[in-house]
Design a protein around this motif. Structure first.
Motif, PDB file in Angstrom:
ATOM      1  N   LYS A 222       7.457  13.782  -7.887  1.00 12.80           N
ATOM      2  CA  LYS A 222       6.513  14.867  -7.618  1.00 12.80           C
ATOM      3  C   LYS A 222       5.104  14.566  -7.280  1.00 12.80           C
ATOM      4  CE  LYS A 222       9.506  17.897  -8.963  1.00 12.80           C
ATOM      5  NZ  LYS A 222       9.724  19.124  -8.006  1.00 12.80           N
ATOM      6  N   LEU A 223       4.359  13.144  -7.578  1.00 12.45           N
ATOM      7  CA  LEU A 223       3.058  12.920  -7.119  1.00 12.45           C
ATOM      8  C   LEU A 223       3.331  12.647  -5.726  1.00 12.45           C
ATOM      9  CD1 LEU A 223       1.937  10.584  -9.985  1.00 12.45           C
ATOM     10  CD2 LEU A 223       1.257  12.895  -9.681  1.00 12.45           C
ATOM     11  N   ASP A 224       4.320  12.119  -5.264  1.00  9.80           N
ATOM     12  CA  ASP A 224       4.484  11.953  -3.856  1.00  9.80           C
ATOM     13  C   ASP A 224       3.066  11.298  -2.918  1.00  9.80           C
ATOM     14  OD1 ASP A 224       5.656  11.992  -1.174  1.00  9.80           O
ATOM     15  OD2 ASP A 224       5.482  14.139  -1.102  1.00  9.80           O
ATOM     16  N   ILE A 225       2.909  10.089  -3.317  1.00 13.11           N
ATOM     17  CA  ILE A 225       1.605   9.683  -2.646  1.00 13.11           C
ATOM     18  C   ILE A 225       1.771   9.422  -1.416  1.00 13.11           C
ATOM     19  CG2 ILE A 225       0.240   7.741  -2.779  1.00 13.11           C
ATOM     20  CD1 ILE A 225       0.484   7.453  -5.514  1.00 13.11           C
ATOM     21  N   GLU A 226       3.047   9.153  -0.936  1.00 11.51           N
ATOM     22  CA  GLU A 226       3.281   8.902   0.605  1.00 11.51           C
ATOM     23  C   GLU A 226       2.973  10.132   1.154  1.00 11.51           C
ATOM     24  OE1 GLU A 226       6.760   7.014   3.454  1.00 11.51           O
ATOM     25  OE2 GLU A 226       6.790   6.494   1.571  1.00 11.51           O
ATOM     26  N   GLY A 227       3.439  11.102   0.696  1.00 10.77           N
ATOM     27  CA  GLY A 227       3.652  12.427   1.712  1.00 10.77           C
ATOM     28  C   GLY A 227       2.180  12.913   1.592  1.00 10.77           C
ATOM     29  N   HIS A 228       1.249  12.838   0.508  1.00  4.28           N
ATOM     30  CA  HIS A 228       0.047  13.349   0.593  1.00  4.28           C
ATOM     31  C   HIS A 228      -0.667  12.513   1.535  1.00  4.28           C
ATOM     32  CE1 HIS A 228       1.278  15.394  -3.157  1.00  4.28           C
ATOM     33  NE2 HIS A 228       0.005  16.247  -2.993  1.00  4.28           N
TER      34      HIS A 228
ATOM     35  N   VAL B 112      -0.170   3.285 -10.430  1.00  4.51           N
ATOM     36  CA  VAL B 112      -0.113   2.002 -10.752  1.00  4.51           C
ATOM     37  C   VAL B 112      -0.102   1.745 -12.084  1.00  4.51           C
ATOM     38  CG1 VAL B 112      -2.047  -0.071 -10.656  1.00  4.51           C
ATOM     39  CG2 VAL B 112      -1.834   1.553  -8.676  1.00  4.51           C
ATOM     40  N   LEU B 113      -0.818   2.461 -13.048  1.00  3.63           N
ATOM     41  CA  LEU B 113      -0.706   2.070 -14.422  1.00  3.63           C
ATOM     42  C   LEU B 113       0.680   2.466 -15.101  1.00  3.63           C
ATOM     43  CD1 LEU B 113      -4.086   3.828 -15.639  1.00  3.63           C
ATOM     44  CD2 LEU B 113      -3.674   1.489 -15.614  1.00  3.63           C
ATOM     45  N   PHE B 114       1.142   3.610 -14.602  1.00  6.88           N
ATOM     46  CA  PHE B 114       2.793   3.932 -15.380  1.00  6.88           C
ATOM     47  C   PHE B 114       3.942   3.153 -14.763  1.00  6.88           C
ATOM     48  CE2 PHE B 114       0.040   7.426 -17.077  1.00  6.88           C
ATOM     49  CZ  PHE B 114       0.829   7.980 -18.090  1.00  6.88           C
TER      50      PHE B 114
ATOM     51  N   ASN C 127       4.635   9.747  13.924  1.00  8.46           N
ATOM     52  CA  ASN C 127       5.262   8.566  13.890  1.00  8.46           C
ATOM     53  C   ASN C 127       4.156   7.670  12.944  1.00  8.46           C
ATOM     54  OD1 ASN C 127       7.621   9.280  14.991  1.00  8.46           O
ATOM     55  ND2 ASN C 127       7.124   8.572  16.949  1.00  8.46           N
ATOM     56  N   HIS C 128       2.928   7.567  13.692  1.00  7.66           N
ATOM     57  CA  HIS C 128       1.761   6.478  13.134  1.00  7.66           C
ATOM     58  C   HIS C 128       1.532   6.886  11.786  1.00  7.66           C
ATOM     59  CE1 HIS C 128       0.724   5.433  17.723  1.00  7.66           C
ATOM     60  NE2 HIS C 128       2.186   4.962  17.452  1.00  7.66           N
ATOM     61  N   THR C 129       1.178   8.304  11.697  1.00  6.07           N
ATOM     62  CA  THR C 129       0.777   8.493  10.323  1.00  6.07           C
ATOM     63  C   THR C 129       1.765   8.177   9.279  1.00  6.07           C
ATOM     64  OG1 THR C 129       1.771  10.849  10.541  1.00  6.07           O
ATOM     65  CG2 THR C 129      -0.666  10.682  11.186  1.00  6.07           C
ATOM     66  N   ALA C 130       3.146   8.276   9.617  1.00 11.90           N
ATOM     67  CA  ALA C 130       4.121   8.008   8.588  1.00 11.90           C
ATOM     68  C   ALA C 130       4.116   6.561   8.466  1.00 11.90           C
ATOM     69  CB  ALA C 130       5.580   8.412   9.155  1.00 11.90           C
ATOM     70  N   ASP C 131       3.879   5.664   9.332  1.00 13.06           N
ATOM     71  CA  ASP C 131       4.070   4.079   9.055  1.00 13.06           C
ATOM     72  C   ASP C 131       2.711   3.824   8.250  1.00 13.06           C
ATOM     73  OD1 ASP C 131       6.058   4.126  10.838  1.00 13.06           O
ATOM     74  OD2 ASP C 131       4.812   3.573  12.654  1.00 13.06           O
ATOM     75  N   LEU C 132       1.708   4.404   8.363  1.00 17.82           N
ATOM     76  CA  LEU C 132       0.335   3.951   7.678  1.00 17.82           C
ATOM     77  C   LEU C 132       0.400   4.678   6.135  1.00 17.82           C
ATOM     78  CD1 LEU C 132      -2.354   2.752   8.182  1.00 17.82           C
ATOM     79  CD2 LEU C 132      -3.476   4.734   8.894  1.00 17.82           C
ATOM     80  N   ALA C 133       1.210   5.649   5.959  1.00 17.24           N
ATOM     81  CA  ALA C 133       1.441   6.432   4.619  1.00 17.24           C
ATOM     82  C   ALA C 133       2.214   5.288   4.050  1.00 17.24           C
ATOM     83  CB  ALA C 133       1.925   7.689   4.841  1.00 17.24           C
ATOM     84  N   LYS C 134       3.544   5.070   4.747  1.00 13.08           N
ATOM     85  CA  LYS C 134       4.284   3.887   3.991  1.00 13.08           C
ATOM     86  C   LYS C 134       3.808   2.721   3.629  1.00 13.08           C
ATOM     87  CE  LYS C 134       8.634   2.274   2.923  1.00 13.08           C
ATOM     88  NZ  LYS C 134       9.195   2.939   1.672  1.00 13.08           N
ATOM     89  N   ALA C 135       2.782   2.234   4.436  1.00 19.88           N
ATOM     90  CA  ALA C 135       2.219   0.943   4.202  1.00 19.88           C
ATOM     91  C   ALA C 135       1.228   1.216   3.025  1.00 19.88           C
ATOM     92  CB  ALA C 135       1.364   0.606   5.273  1.00 19.88           C
ATOM     93  N   TYR C 136       0.599   2.272   2.611  1.00 20.12           N
ATOM     94  CA  TYR C 136       0.034   2.483   1.412  1.00 20.12           C
ATOM     95  C   TYR C 136       0.668   2.492   0.321  1.00 20.12           C
ATOM     96  CZ  TYR C 136      -3.551   4.614  -1.373  1.00 20.12           C
ATOM     97  OH  TYR C 136      -4.404   4.726  -2.528  1.00 20.12           O
TER      98      TYR C 136
ATOM     99  N   LEU D 292       1.690  -1.048  -0.784  1.00 21.46           N
ATOM    100  CA  LEU D 292       0.767  -1.480  -1.258  1.00 21.46           C
ATOM    101  C   LEU D 292       0.758  -1.338  -2.946  1.00 21.46           C
ATOM    102  CD1 LEU D 292      -1.751  -3.416  -1.286  1.00 21.46           C
ATOM    103  CD2 LEU D 292      -3.019  -1.255  -1.222  1.00 21.46           C
ATOM    104  N   LEU D 293       1.242  -0.145  -3.201  1.00 20.59           N
ATOM    105  CA  LEU D 293       1.210   0.112  -4.764  1.00 20.59           C
ATOM    106  C   LEU D 293       2.635  -0.533  -5.241  1.00 20.59           C
ATOM    107  CD1 LEU D 293       0.414   3.914  -4.875  1.00 20.59           C
ATOM    108  CD2 LEU D 293      -1.221   1.973  -4.969  1.00 20.59           C
ATOM    109  N   GLU D 294       3.476  -0.594  -4.606  1.00 20.56           N
ATOM    110  CA  GLU D 294       4.851  -1.479  -4.919  1.00 20.56           C
ATOM    111  C   GLU D 294       4.502  -2.843  -5.032  1.00 20.56           C
ATOM    112  OE1 GLU D 294       7.805  -0.607  -2.263  1.00 20.56           O
ATOM    113  OE2 GLU D 294       8.126   1.716  -2.602  1.00 20.56           O
TER     114      GLU D 294
END
Length: 353
Positions: free
Chosen positions: A256-262, A180-182, A297-306, A309-311
């Motif tokens: 490298k941070l890969d928030i969606e992947g984590h 969010v900051l950078f 599938n569902h985990t991928a959708d929820l991670a994409k939503a998170y 949100l940052l975008e």
């Protein structure tokens, strides 16, 4: 007759063999504790002749459950008197309102005195059965109401609870704050570009006499007005290029941070752990195909939503800077800055309905 080595004999046999010591080990390979019970009891047993004293030390060790977060670490010793074959110790569990999958920690035996600890009996696992609802207990009553209750849950509120849960997970919180900051560097660079282009047009390329006094380079007696304008343009060009290095470094770091992947890994791990600890009746109700769809599938959708949100947070920062730029250029445009966000909110709200 000689007793088998694993059971042992209390005294030396006629063949001169040394007496075998008693065996002390955990009574089970796995223990279960309800989070609501606030403790789990660990049983230790003694096998053999039960003569004399036998002492062992016990302790806990982190696994997927961490001490201080899901349970309280303990250590101590157990002493079996002559004739005693059963001892217990308790491990206190942390009662909280945060949902988590079935986590576990290790319990260990060591430092045997007057007895022997077999390799397969020196370690056991204690599993903590969580009693909270995903993603939080805020909608517990509605979730317990079945499909009808689930349909009545506010979608935005439910997603907000998931955001709080995911943000609190280890490794996600600091990644989110850093992103969010950078991410605002791109917005600040855009703001600089707008200011720089305005400056080039209104000052550097402006042939009015008063424009020279607004150049960012100090006036030099030996330099002509054209030289001063060229020097100002060079300074703007340098400030245009240098931030690109930092922006490229951040883009690489963000990947490298890969928030969606984590986030996806966190959800997949939680679902898999829950499923592995289902009882047989629960596994019969939850089809394997449904679990596969949820994990893939569902985990991928929820991670994409998170991640989306940052975008959106980055876009909000961009809008704020654009509003500031418009106000500094012409204060008469203030009404536009009020109307456009309202229209965008109404449009987004109508689409969600």
């Amino acid at each position: 007759l000689r007793c088998p080595p694993i059971h042992g004999c209390g005294a030396a046999g006629r063949d001169g063999l040394a007496p075998m010591r008693d065996i002390v080990q955990f009574s089970a390979a796995t223990y279960f504790g309800e989070e609501s019970a606030e403790e789990v009891t660990i049983d230790v047993i003694r096998l053999g002749k039960l003569e004399g004293l036998s002492t062992v030390r016990y302790g806990t060790e982190d696994s997927s459950a961490k001490a201080g977060t899901k349970y309280h670490a303990v250590s101590g010793s157990l002493t079996f008197q002559a004739g005693e074959f059963w001892k217990s110790f308790k491990v206190r569990l942390v009662q909280d309102e945060t949902w988590s999958p079935t986590l576990e920690f290790k319990v260990l035996l060591s430092d045997a005195v007057g007895c022997t600890i077999p390799p397969d009996g020196a370690m056991s696992r204690a599993k903590i059965i969580d009693d909270d609802w995903f993603p939080s207990n805020k909608y517990r009553a509605l979730l317990e109401g079945g499909a009808k209750g689930v349909d009545s849950i506010n979608q935005w509120g439910l997603f907000a609870e998931f955001v709080k849960l995911n943000f609190g997970h280890t490794g996600i919180g600091w990644r989110t704050v850093t992103t969010v900051l950078f991410d605002q560097m791109n917005n600040l660079y855009l703001f600089f570009l707008l200011k720089a282009r305005t400056y080039m047009v209104n000052v550097v390329f402006n042939q009015d006499a008063g424009a020279v006094d607004r150049l960012i380079v100090p006036p030099m007696p030996q330099e002509s007005e054209l030289d001063m304008r060229v020097m100002a343009a060079i300074c703007v060009g340098v400030m245009y290029v240098l931030p690109m290095v930092a922006l490229h470094i951040w883009d690489f770091t963000k990947v490298k941070l890969d928030i969606e992947g984590h986030t996806r890994l966190f959800l997949q791990t939680c679902i898999f752990r829950k499923y592995l600890n289902y009882s047989e009746p629960s596994r019969q109700k939850a089809r394997a195909s449904h679990m596969q769809v949820a994990i893939m599938n569902h985990t991928a959708d929820l991670a994409k939503a998170y991640a989306s949100l940052l975008e959106m947070v980055q876009m909000v920062g961009k809008l704020i800077l654009l509003m500031i730029f418009m106000l500094t250029q012409d204060g008469k445009n203030a009404w536009v800055l009020v109307v456009i966000p309202v229209l965008m909110f109404v449009f987004g709200w109508s689409r969600s309905r």
